[in-house]
Design a protein around this motif. Sequence first.
Motif, PDB file in Angstrom:
ATOM      1  N   ARG A 119      -3.967  19.574  -7.157  1.00  0.00           N
ATOM      2  CA  ARG A 119      -3.974  18.954  -5.829  1.00  0.00           C
ATOM      3  C   ARG A 119      -2.555  18.817  -5.311  1.00  0.00           C
ATOM      4  N   ARG A 120      -2.449  18.946  -4.030  1.00  0.00           N
ATOM      5  CA  ARG A 120      -1.152  18.782  -3.378  1.00  0.00           C
ATOM      6  C   ARG A 120      -1.249  17.669  -2.356  1.00  0.00           C
ATOM      7  N   ASN A 121      -0.106  17.099  -2.053  1.00  0.00           N
ATOM      8  CA  ASN A 121      -0.023  16.035  -1.050  1.00  0.00           C
ATOM      9  C   ASN A 121      -0.931  14.862  -1.391  1.00  0.00           C
ATOM     10  N   THR A 122      -0.922  14.437  -2.626  1.00  0.00           N
ATOM     11  CA  THR A 122      -1.728  13.298  -3.019  1.00  0.00           C
ATOM     12  C   THR A 122      -1.021  12.011  -2.626  1.00  0.00           C
ATOM     13  N   GLU A 123      -1.819  11.009  -2.281  1.00  0.00           N
ATOM     14  CA  GLU A 123      -1.307   9.693  -1.914  1.00  0.00           C
ATOM     15  C   GLU A 123      -2.047   8.651  -2.718  1.00  0.00           C
ATOM     16  N   ALA A 124      -1.398   7.543  -2.930  1.00  0.00           N
ATOM     17  CA  ALA A 124      -2.054   6.431  -3.608  1.00  0.00           C
ATOM     18  C   ALA A 124      -3.114   5.851  -2.682  1.00  0.00           C
ATOM     19  N   LEU A 125      -4.223   5.442  -3.251  1.00  0.00           N
ATOM     20  CA  LEU A 125      -5.313   4.876  -2.467  1.00  0.00           C
ATOM     21  C   LEU A 125      -4.852   3.644  -1.698  1.00  0.00           C
ATOM     22  N   ARG A 126      -3.990   2.851  -2.313  1.00  0.00           N
ATOM     23  CA  ARG A 126      -3.459   1.651  -1.663  1.00  0.00           C
ATOM     24  C   ARG A 126      -2.755   2.011  -0.354  1.00  0.00           C
ATOM     25  N   ASP A 127      -1.941   3.065  -0.384  1.00  0.00           N
ATOM     26  CA  ASP A 127      -1.213   3.490   0.818  1.00  0.00           C
ATOM     27  C   ASP A 127      -2.167   3.954   1.915  1.00  0.00           C
TER      28      ASP A 127
ATOM     29  N   ALA B 186      -4.760   2.773   7.096  1.00  0.00           N
ATOM     30  CA  ALA B 186      -5.983   2.647   7.899  1.00  0.00           C
ATOM     31  C   ALA B 186      -6.095   1.250   8.511  1.00  0.00           C
ATOM     32  N   LEU B 187      -5.740   0.218   7.743  1.00  0.00           N
ATOM     33  CA  LEU B 187      -5.765  -1.149   8.269  1.00  0.00           C
ATOM     34  C   LEU B 187      -4.762  -1.314   9.404  1.00  0.00           C
ATOM     35  N   ARG B 188      -3.578  -0.752   9.233  1.00  0.00           N
ATOM     36  CA  ARG B 188      -2.539  -0.852  10.255  1.00  0.00           C
ATOM     37  C   ARG B 188      -2.960  -0.143  11.539  1.00  0.00           C
ATOM     38  N   GLN B 189      -3.548   1.036  11.392  1.00  0.00           N
ATOM     39  CA  GLN B 189      -3.966   1.802  12.563  1.00  0.00           C
ATOM     40  C   GLN B 189      -5.116   1.131  13.301  1.00  0.00           C
ATOM     41  N   SER B 190      -5.971   0.431  12.590  1.00  0.00           N
ATOM     42  CA  SER B 190      -7.113  -0.227  13.230  1.00  0.00           C
ATOM     43  C   SER B 190      -6.776  -1.639  13.709  1.00  0.00           C
ATOM     44  N   GLY B 191      -5.557  -2.108  13.430  1.00  0.00           N
ATOM     45  CA  GLY B 191      -5.143  -3.435  13.890  1.00  0.00           C
ATOM     46  C   GLY B 191      -5.651  -4.564  13.014  1.00  0.00           C
ATOM     47  N   LEU B 192      -6.033  -4.265  11.790  1.00  0.00           N
ATOM     48  CA  LEU B 192      -6.576  -5.289  10.901  1.00  0.00           C
ATOM     49  C   LEU B 192      -5.597  -5.765   9.839  1.00  0.00           C
TER      50      LEU B 192
END
Length: 96
Positions: free
Chosen positions: A3-11, A16-22
């Motif tokens: 896999r490439r460009n993996t991110e931590a689930l926390r990030d 997603a919370l930041r983008q949704s305003g939560l």
Amino acid sequence: MKRRNTEALRDVIYRALRQSGLETPLNEHRAVSLWPQIAGATIARLTTDVQLRDGTMYIKISRPALRQDLSMMHTQLAQRINERVGANVVNKIVFY
């Protein structure tokens, strides 16, 4: 398959919370729920109401002497809460 460009689930969740305003409401809820741990069991028992509005945490304390002592420590308490939350959520604490 690698896999490439993996991110931590926390990030991913925080983005997603930041983008949704939560993110801010979640941090505010965490700050309120942390008050008993920050203050300790004895003080938490004497606390009847904890609310956070517009960066100010309002805490109702039933003992006037304790209210006065905690008022002198409001800056340090706000710093402890912000450190535990991981964000600058509490700017001021008002004891009433």
